[in-house]
Enzyme design. Sequence first.
Site, PDB file in Angstrom:
ATOM      1  N   ARG A 222      17.671 -33.592  39.715  1.00 57.45           N
ATOM      2  CA  ARG A 222      18.405 -34.350  38.668  1.00 57.45           C
ATOM      3  C   ARG A 222      17.412 -35.553  38.115  1.00 57.45           C
ATOM      4  NH1 ARG A 222      21.816 -32.597  35.095  1.00 57.45           N
ATOM      5  NH2 ARG A 222      22.407 -34.736  34.659  1.00 57.45           N
TER       6      ARG A 222
ATOM      7  N   GLU B 129      21.424 -23.156  35.216  1.00 52.39           N
ATOM      8  CA  GLU B 129      20.934 -24.031  34.116  1.00 52.39           C
ATOM      9  C   GLU B 129      19.380 -24.010  34.029  1.00 52.39           C
ATOM     10  OE1 GLU B 129      22.045 -28.149  35.157  1.00 52.39           O
ATOM     11  OE2 GLU B 129      21.740 -28.632  32.817  1.00 52.39           O
TER      12      GLU B 129
ATOM     13  N   ASP C 240      15.686 -34.292  28.596  1.00 53.40           N
ATOM     14  CA  ASP C 240      16.028 -35.436  28.944  1.00 53.40           C
ATOM     15  C   ASP C 240      14.975 -36.306  29.604  1.00 53.40           C
ATOM     16  OD1 ASP C 240      18.526 -34.464  28.326  1.00 53.40           O
ATOM     17  OD2 ASP C 240      19.705 -35.065  29.788  1.00 53.40           O
TER      18      ASP C 240
HETATM   19  C1  DGY Z   1      23.245 -34.826  30.922  1.00 56.55           C
HETATM   20  O1  DGY Z   1      24.132 -35.412  31.163  1.00 56.55           O
HETATM   21  O2  DGY Z   1      22.395 -34.328  31.882  1.00 56.55           O
HETATM   22  C2  DGY Z   1      22.960 -34.489  29.566  1.00 56.55           C
HETATM   23  O3  DGY Z   1      21.768 -33.752  29.467  1.00 56.55           O
HETATM   24  C3  DGY Z   1      22.789 -35.657  28.680  1.00 56.55           C
HETATM   25  O4  DGY Z   1      23.573 -35.073  27.681  1.00 56.55           O
END
Ligand code: DGY
Length: 459
Positions: A215, A419, A175
Amino acid sequence: MNRKTYNAAKKTLENNCYAINLHNQLLRRTLPSREFYVHQWNWDSATHAMALIHIDEMRAYEEIYSLLSGQWVNGLIPHIIFNPSETRYFPGPDIWDTEKTSGTTIATSGITQPPLITISAFYMYKTAKDRNQARIFQKNVIPKLVAYHEHLKKYRDPENSGLLTIIHPWESGTDNSPRWDNVLQQIDIGSIPDRIKETVNEGRTDNKLGELDDRPKVYDYYRYLYLTDLYKNWQWDFVKIVRESPFAVKDILFNAIWCYANDSLAQFLEETGKGKDAKKFRVWEQQTRDAIQSLWNSHSQIFKLINVTQGKKISIYEDTIANFLPLLAKAVTKTQLTQLINQLLDPKKYWSPVPLPSIALDNPKFELTRYWRGPSWPITNLLIIEGLRNYEMSNPCKKLQLKIIKKTMSMIEKYGFSEYYNPYGENTYTKRKTLGFGSFSWSAAIYIYLAHEYKLITF
Ligand code: DGY
């Protein structure tokens, strides 16, 4: 291989399993992590199924059937299939609003993910012990996979270049990789409507349920949601989206998987005596391989990406883990192979104590904990292990492949089913060794897959 970790991996997959009633049929599927990812994700499930086929064949098939239940009439297999009884995840079904266009009553997202599902389905078919069930699976899935590939080729490669276009960073599965920075920066934050920013500020849960530093940043989220909002308003018209979106990129990771997926689909068809139908996918496979080869820059030793937003053609050079994915597509020459191996084994670049970091350690954009901007991920390790397999007749490749398998497994044994992982392990500035969300299914699945596929366990 450690038996205790293997059993714990099985337990993790059990704990993350839930059944969903689809047209009066109960199907078991696996969520990535109960801490945040409470629905079904496309390339996560493809990975889960590659492990499940070794421990419960029926459940592995159900995982894929459940994923395919969300397929749109136009062939798209979305990146999320929502669980109607869950509300914790943002952005949920209302943000995507796909039901009018998808032609299915199942709530899904509107974008896709790397087409690992085809590779996984063919692997499952080859590996399953119950041949009758395997043939039923094959009969059920082939038409759906064919429709998916035809969808991708038609809408994502309208110019027939061999390279598919992705329309959202989430489609890459990586992402917030720096690969998207320049493209995303062209979307001016000031031009994003306040209502979208408010939706993000109020709705976002990942940064509350997880660690903020792990994140993507808030500006990334504004842009992610700006794109989904745009596509929703364009009623998921992919011709328009690919032509007019402010985010359209020919990505190396996505296309390497696409190339390999066409090989898997062709083999799958050839197995059923449909060699004639397979030809088209063989052509696409080779076309993509040639196109990937043309992206190599010998000076930087990087396979470039192309930003094709709104008719542009701008090269993107970014030193990230995606640079090794052409191995999977068998798109690497002998000289490139040596150069890539040297990069992987370079402690200043990718050979960290807990390899392989998601971007080079010496990339100025490296961040120790932030999602796809530094941490090591089992999924990319797996894709590179499988890529090196294509070259295993070369001794250095075989040796490196075994090293990565060993390191990946000991990372999971030592730090659990996270993760993603701190590439410096213990020896680090931060006390946190595991990153992202915990009890993560694909880390467990990859452990099980490696143990079986590379015969590291005796049963
Ligand atoms: C998230 O929400 O982090 C996912 O990778 C998007 O699909």
